[in-house]
Design an enzyme around this catalytic site. Structure first.
Site, PDB file in Angstrom:
ATOM      1  N   ASN A  71       0.826  -1.209   0.000  1.00  0.00           N
ATOM      2  CA  ASN A  71       0.000   0.000   0.000  1.00  0.00           C
ATOM      3  C   ASN A  71       0.856   1.253   0.000  1.00  0.00           C
ATOM      4  OD1 ASN A  71      -2.320  -1.558   0.108  1.00  0.00           O
ATOM      5  ND2 ASN A  71      -2.709  -1.204   2.281  1.00  0.00           N
ATOM      6  N   ARG A 402     -10.333  -4.025 -14.442  1.00  0.00           N
ATOM      7  CA  ARG A 402      -9.237  -4.905 -14.043  1.00  0.00           C
ATOM      8  C   ARG A 402      -9.742  -6.339 -14.149  1.00  0.00           C
ATOM      9  NH1 ARG A 402      -5.629  -1.363 -11.547  1.00  0.00           N
ATOM     10  NH2 ARG A 402      -6.581   0.298 -10.310  1.00  0.00           N
ATOM     11  N   ARG A 432      -4.949   2.107 -13.492  1.00  0.00           N
ATOM     12  CA  ARG A 432      -3.586   2.279 -12.973  1.00  0.00           C
ATOM     13  C   ARG A 432      -2.941   0.964 -12.562  1.00  0.00           C
ATOM     14  NH1 ARG A 432      -4.028   6.609  -9.056  1.00  0.00           N
ATOM     15  NH2 ARG A 432      -3.750   8.006 -10.824  1.00  0.00           N
ATOM     16  N   HIS A 462     -14.973   3.311 -15.156  1.00  0.00           N
ATOM     17  CA  HIS A 462     -14.828   2.504 -13.950  1.00  0.00           C
ATOM     18  C   HIS A 462     -16.097   1.706 -13.654  1.00  0.00           C
ATOM     19  CE1 HIS A 462     -14.092   2.089  -9.435  1.00  0.00           C
ATOM     20  NE2 HIS A 462     -12.986   1.627  -9.957  1.00  0.00           N
ATOM     21  N   TYR A 495     -12.118  -9.845  -2.230  1.00  0.00           N
ATOM     22  CA  TYR A 495     -12.801  -8.577  -2.002  1.00  0.00           C
ATOM     23  C   TYR A 495     -14.287  -8.826  -1.761  1.00  0.00           C
ATOM     24  CZ  TYR A 495      -8.753  -6.201  -4.210  1.00  0.00           C
ATOM     25  OH  TYR A 495      -7.510  -5.738  -4.535  1.00  0.00           O
ATOM     26  N   ARG A 591     -13.934   2.059   4.537  1.00  0.00           N
ATOM     27  CA  ARG A 591     -12.721   1.268   4.738  1.00  0.00           C
ATOM     28  C   ARG A 591     -11.484   2.136   4.836  1.00  0.00           C
ATOM     29  NH1 ARG A 591      -9.160  -0.675   0.851  1.00  0.00           N
ATOM     30  NH2 ARG A 591     -10.678  -0.350  -0.795  1.00  0.00           N
ATOM     31  N   HIS A 619     -15.031  -3.825  -0.102  1.00  0.00           N
ATOM     32  CA  HIS A 619     -14.954  -3.110  -1.386  1.00  0.00           C
ATOM     33  C   HIS A 619     -16.313  -2.668  -1.908  1.00  0.00           C
ATOM     34  CE1 HIS A 619     -13.742  -2.809  -5.785  1.00  0.00           C
ATOM     35  NE2 HIS A 619     -12.771  -2.149  -5.179  1.00  0.00           N
TER      36      HIS A 619
END
Length: 720
Positions: A71, A402, A432, A462, A495, A591, A619
């Site tokens: 992270n 993704r 990214r 997204h 997730y 979160r 998530h």
């Protein structure tokens, strides 16, 4: 040095932060907000606390130790890099909402990171390493190896490691060597006994080619690759005297923005990826106590400020510990295994009369799937693969932000094309750190004849949506999946995400319009039921908050519950303050970053903020408005951040079925009741971890139990 591309504001302008101002606020405007970057550090601190928690199984603690480090790497590559750019160029028109300048933020980050770094190092070196060794899983130095293990490592050095090492001299009129992002290196101080001079050389640790932690055959022990190289430095520099050495690591600016004026988006992203390798060095990590004769040449050559140098007490690059976590065996050191349950209504024997397919189940009513408690493969993947085989399906359209190499979803689109169906894939090339993978998927899809589009210039796509168009007699029916997470089978097991399956005609028409917006020149000004950024999502959410405020009364109190990854947007924060001032109870399950300050007198006494972490990464995004007899709930892909609301294509779908709303309410209630893996945000910015006072509650454990019970209640027999 390649020039950074300009940052685009995207296709829309956000409302003024003063569009919604709580009346009569006495506190300073700056005190209404927490600093975004410092709030992120608090989130990563909560991850570190799980690594320090003795009640968590040892290998899970090691995993959190690695996650903390990974992270932090991404935080430096993007957020800290941006702060340094702003501080260097003065390119910000105003201070951030909390009144802190980029330079002041960097100083605060540096101070806090030193303290966190000390704890992180202590956790690994003093707590986890010896505790794992007691259980038989050891990370050893070369000095700790016995003769047999040392001989094994020496042989491996000669045969596999030495051939790929390239020592590079520093100084003596030579160009300072290029140091790649996140690479680990040894700086070596040498003495030439003939010339009687001292020199410095750099040796890269080739952890891209070899395991960072080399396994000792026949054991459950590892030795760090850099320690093996350091032990053999004499072999690399024959005739020289090795005086000293020290490890170092650089982090480079990895942020970039592709211009919305780019004529070919694919080429533009490929060009920016090549430039990313040469981003400015943002951080230098070194071993504490590094010889000044080694440290000073590095600092000078890299042009770093003191606040960009971080001295670590022990091993660097602890994100690489994921490889040790993956060591086979040691079940007693891990969380109990979890196998996702097939959503009860999707079990073939439950809906045999209706056809036993996902689409047959959808025709009987909306479905909600909660991953990883419920299976991704037997819901989302099966939905698409069944559509490929169905002769009545005319078209399959999907967004990809993704995914993974093992996903059957993208190959399914290729098979759909081969079967004569229209297949459309909206691939976001600018996701990214997944840009290269997405480029390869896009090229493979195009080569197979799939219609591939890259979205709208200046906006990332997204949204998570699948649209299947099916001919049924004389009519066409839309089958839709809208989710909160990526179409990635690996992360779907890690997730927590929600997905709605529906044949609602208005939602289907909205999703069809959304794909036309992404693939063509359509510019819809509104949608029937969906909230879509940057078109109507911001105003739609603000309208729901205002309606909730208007509906609130002492006799029929209203409530707002929201679950998301991050709350940053000042306009949304002010709207929630307005709701609190009106007496509406606002429960936020966040979160990560939270810039809203709860508990301020006259502003936010009715707001509570809870952060939930655990074995799965929280998530899901849920926005729940309870107005007495009316309930409105949206799920989707967006957090309440300016980038999501203004600079991305995002989609929220309403959940309207009463049974599904009950499931979501139950999910939220469990998250807010968690008292083992939850933290409360205080008005001063402190996150206080909850401790059970009576009954122990852990939301993720309860949701696993709930998934099993629901499946057993539906089928009447144990799940598999």
């Amino acid at each position: 040095m390649p020039k950074r591309a300009s940052r685009s504001r995207g296709a829309s302008q956000k409302p003024s932060e003063r569009d919604i101002i709580p009346a009569g606020v006495e506190v300073s405007d700056f005190n209404l907000f927490f600093n975004r970057e410092l709030s992120w550090l608090s989130f990563n601190d909560r991850v570190l606390q799980l690594a320090e928690d003795s009640s968590v199984p040892l290998l899970e603690r090691l995993k959190f130790c690695a996650i903390y480090a990974r992270n932090l790497d991404e935080f430096f590559m993007i957020r800290v890099a941006r702060l340094h750019e702003q501080a260097r160029t003065g390119g910000v028109a105003r201070l951030v909402p909390d009144g802190t300048s980029p330079g002041e933020t960097l100083d605060k980050l540096h101070a806090r990171l030193h303290e966190q770094g000390r704890r992180h190092s202590h956790c690994f070196e003093r707590l986890l390493r010896p505790a794992l060794a007691d259980k038989g899983l050891r990370i050893l130095s070369m000095k700790e190896l016995d003769a047999e293990a040392r001989a094994q490592v020496d042989q491996r050095f000669r045969e596999q490691i030495f051939p790929v090492l390239t020592p590079l001299a520093i100084g003596l009129g030579r160009h300072f060597p290029y140091i790649s992002n996140l690479s680990l290196s040894l700086a070596v101080l040498l003495r030439d006994p003939v010339a009687e001079v001292e020199n410095v050389a750099r040796v890269k640790v080739p952890k891209e080619l070899l395991p960072r932690f080399l396994p000792i055959k026949g054991t459950s022990a590892f030795v760090p690759l850099e320690d093996v190289i350091a032990h053999h430095l004499g072999t690399l520099f024959p005739g020289m005297e090795v005086l000293d050495y020290g490890l170092f690591r650089v982090t480079r600016d990895a942020d970039f923005t592709v211009s919305e004026d780019a004529e070919d988006l694919l080429v533009a992203v490929q060009t920016e990826l090549r430039q990313r390798r040469f981003g400015d060095v943002i951080r230098l990590e070194v071993q504490a106590g590094m010889n000044p004769k080694l440290l000073e040449p590095l600092e000078e050559a890299l042009g770093l400020e003191p606040r960009q140098v971080y001295a670590e007490q022990n091993l660097l690059a602890l994100a690489d510990l994921h490889a040790v976590v993956a060591t086979p065996g040691f079940p007693e050191l891990r969380d109990p295994p979890w196998t996702p349950i097939t959503q009860p209504r999707l079990r073939p024997e439950v809906d045999a009369e209706g056809g036993g397919t996902v689409m047959a189940a959808m025709r009987r009513g909306d479905l909600l799937v909660h991953h990883p408690y419920e299976s991704f493969s037997t819901s989302v993947e099966r939905f698409v693969t069944e559509a490929v085989e169905d002769p009545d399906v005319l078209a399959i359209k999907q967004t990809v932000y993704r995914t993974s190499d093992s996903s059957p979803l993208v190959p399914a689109l290729i098979r759909a094309t081969e079967r004569g169906k229209q297949a459309v894939c909206m691939v976001e090339l600018k996701a990214r750190f997944d840009e290269r993978a997405n480029i390869q998927w896009a090229l493979s899809l195009e080569e197979a004849g799939v219609h591939v589009v890259y979205g709208i210039p200046g906006l990332k796509t997204h949204a998570k949506a699948i649209l299947i168009v099916r001919r049924e007699g004389e009519r066409i029916r839309h089958y839709v999946h809208i989710g909160t997470g990526n179409y990635n089978p690996k992360t779907a097991r890690l997730y927590t995400d929600l997905g709605l399956f529906t044949t609602d005609p208005e939602i289907g028409a909205d999703v069809a319009d959304l794909f036309n917006y992404l693939t063509g020149f359509a510019r819809p000004k509104s949608f029937r039921k969906l909230l879509v950024a940057p078109i109507n999502m911001r105003e739609g959410l603000l309208a729901e908050i205002r309606r909730t405020v208007a509906a609130h009364s002492a006799e029929r109190p209203a409530r707002i519950q929201m679950k998301m990854n991050a709350l940053v947007d000042p306009v949304m924060i002010r709207a929630l303050y307005e709701a609190s001032r009106a007496g509406v109870k606002v429960d936020l399950n966040i979160r990560g970053i939270c810039c809203l300050r709860p508990g301020l007198a006259g502003v936010s006494e009715n707001i509570r903020v809870v952060s939930t972490l655990g074995r799965f990464l929280e998530h899901a995004r849920i926005y729940f408005f309870d107005r007495g007899g009316e309930t409105r709930c949206f799920i989707g892909s967006a957090d309440l951040m300016p980038r999501n609301l203004d600079h991305r294509v995002e989609a929220f779908t309403p959940v309207e079925d009463a049974n599904l709303l009950s499931q979501i309410r139950d999910l939220l209630d469990r998250c807010f009741a968690d008292n083992t893996h939850a933290w409360d945000l205080e008005a001063d910015g402190t996150w206080r971890r909850r401790a059970p006072q009576g009954e122990k509650r852990w939301a993720q454990s309860e949701l696993m139990d709930r998934a099993v019970r629901l499946a057993q209640a539906t089928t009447g027999r144990p799940t598999s």
